[in-house]
Design a protein around this motif. Structure first.
Motif, short mmCIF file in Angstrom:
data_model
loop_
_atom_site.label_atom_id
_atom_site.label_comp_id
_atom_site.label_asym_id
_atom_site.label_seq_id
_atom_site.Cartn_x
_atom_site.Cartn_y
_atom_site.Cartn_z
N ILE A 184 0.86 -1.19 0.00
CA ILE A 184 0.00 0.00 0.00
C ILE A 184 0.89 1.23 0.00
N ALA A 185 0.59 2.20 -0.85
CA ALA A 185 1.35 3.45 -0.88
C ALA A 185 0.38 4.60 -1.02
N CYS A 186 0.65 5.68 -0.28
CA CYS A 186 -0.25 6.83 -0.35
C CYS A 186 0.53 8.12 -0.18
N SER A 187 -0.08 9.20 -0.63
CA SER A 187 0.46 10.53 -0.45
C SER A 187 -0.58 11.55 -0.89
N ALA A 188 -0.37 12.78 -0.49
CA ALA A 188 -1.22 13.87 -0.98
C ALA A 188 -0.75 14.34 -2.35
N THR A 189 0.51 14.04 -2.68
CA THR A 189 1.08 14.48 -3.95
C THR A 189 1.88 13.33 -4.56
N MET A 190 1.20 12.32 -5.02
CA MET A 190 1.85 11.19 -5.66
C MET A 190 1.86 11.43 -7.17
N ASN A 335 9.69 23.99 -4.50
CA ASN A 335 8.85 22.86 -4.91
C ASN A 335 7.39 23.15 -4.51
N PRO A 336 6.47 23.24 -5.49
CA PRO A 336 5.07 23.51 -5.16
C PRO A 336 4.46 22.50 -4.18
N ASP A 337 4.92 21.24 -4.23
CA ASP A 337 4.40 20.23 -3.31
C ASP A 337 4.65 20.62 -1.86
#
Length: 396
Positions: A184-190, A335-337
């Protein structure tokens, strides 16, 4: 949450947090993870990503598997969660401990702490271990975490874990585990590169080979938290005047709880020292802060006894502290992220927040480009006679 038919104990825990309905990301992700499939998902900050993977993992691997009824000698580490910062790891561990009722053994392990102490803690056979890829790999290589027993691996803030500095360690962690694990992998900016890299690992059979296992990539539509729940303000200040501007803003607004982001660790210390000298209680938090001071800073900030926490981007990812009313960015990150993750520390759950940028002429020029890229509106502000006003107000 009723739609997922969780174990009654989990339902009770949700009730204790006054969570009556699943968020959009939880509706999309929980059935996939509960079914045992691999899952890569992206959702904005503050949308409930942590519970989106913890709830189905606890339901399937703790309650449905009968793990909760096993005697101590038969227990094992079933879940490994990799996180980019110790602060995020502790937060994940605390959320998991809450779901399990607080009695189940869990472990947070990062470099900089004694590996002997981690080895000693593993004798308690914790259900889950949360830590950095490097330290997790070390413990697996030393056979203190038995790889054959691990059933799920989570990458929280996957894009950070796959940055140049940590990519090798993250891939080594994946390769040290059985190919049949659930991933499982997650992020707000993937971004696309991260999704492609993880998908390639799955497609080339490095992970996720359990019979009938599928991989689902879920990108949640933007909820426009940046535009609908966060007000963006800007104050102009030359570099030499930024600290005075920060202090004046705090005096004018008297915010309840403020997270101040600085570009470097040195700037973080300098800013906190300046505020403290000016009788504004504050703490500094960055990668070089020793663990005792880190805990002290976070505890006092969370409790509200200290209203100002000055930090580097160490705290921008995943840190969920209730009641943060204002974010202050001392400059515009390249970096915008980073801008998005910083701003996302406010307006959690059903609250709103303010994101202030204090910048020089060049930085505010860059902010104008960022404004267009992120579809946000930044309102220029000024400080006049101890009050914060709109830049176009007539103050004369």
């Amino acid at each position: 949450m009723d739609a997922f038919s969780f174990d009654g104990r989990l339902m009770q825990k949700m009730a204790e947090k006054n969570i009556a309905a699943a968020t959009a990301v939880q509706k999309a992700v929980v059935p996939v993870i509960r079914g045992g499939d691999n899952c890569l998902f992206e959702s904005e900050t503050g949308t409930g990503k942590t519970f989106a993977y913890l709830l189905p993992l606890v339901q399937r691997l703790y309650f449905e598997s009968g793990y909760d009824a096993k005697p101590k000698q038969e227990r094992y580490t079933a879940v490994i969660i990799a996180a980019p910062t110790k602060e995020l790891a502790v937060q994940i561990k605390n959320e998991l401990s809450f779901l399990l009722g607080g009695d189940e053994k869990l472990l947070v392990c990062f470099g900089g702490s004694s590996i002997k102490r981690h080895i000693e803690s593993l004798r308690e056979k914790p259900f889950a271990v949360v830590g950095s890829p490097n330290r997790l790999s070390d413990l697996i290589r030393l056979k203190r975490i038995k790889a054959q027993n691990v059933q799920a691996l989570v990458f929280d803030e996957a894009d950070r874990l796959l940055e140049r500095e940590t990519e090798d360690a993250s891939l080594e962690l994946i390769r040290s585990l059985p190919k049949t694990i659930q991933f499982i992998a997650c992020s707000a900016t993937m971004n696309e590169a991260v999704r492609h890299g993880l998908s390639s690992l799955l497609e080339t059979a490095e992970i996720g080979l359990a019979p009938d296992t599928k991989t689902q990539c879920i990108i949640l539509p933007k909820e426009n938290i940046l535009t609908q729940k966060i007000a963006h303000w800007a104050l102009y200040a030359e570099d030499r005047d930024k600290l005075d501007t920060l202090r004046s803003f705090l005096a004018a607004e008297k915010p309840e709880k403020v997270l101040v982001f600085c570009p470097t660790s040195a700037d973080t210390d300098k800013t906190a020292e300046y505020l403290s000298f000016k009788k504004v209680p504050s703490f500094a938090l960055h990668a070089g802060t020793d663990k005792v001071k880190r805990k002290q800073a976070l505890d006092k900030f969370k409790s509200g006894s200290c209203k100002v926490l000055v930090t580097s981007d160490l705290a921008a990812r995943g840190l969920d502290i209730a009641g943060i009313t204002h974010i202050i960015q001392m400059g515009v990150p390249s970096n915008p992220d980073f801008f998005v993750h910083r701003a996302g520390r406010t307006a959690r759950s059903d609250t709103t927040g303010i994101n202030l940028i204090i910048g020089n002429a060049h930085e505010l020029h860059e902010l104008a480009h960022l404004e267009k890229k992120l579809y946000i509106t930044v309102y220029p502000k000024e400080l006049y006679e101890g009050k914060l006003i709109s830049a176009d107000d007539d103050c004369c």
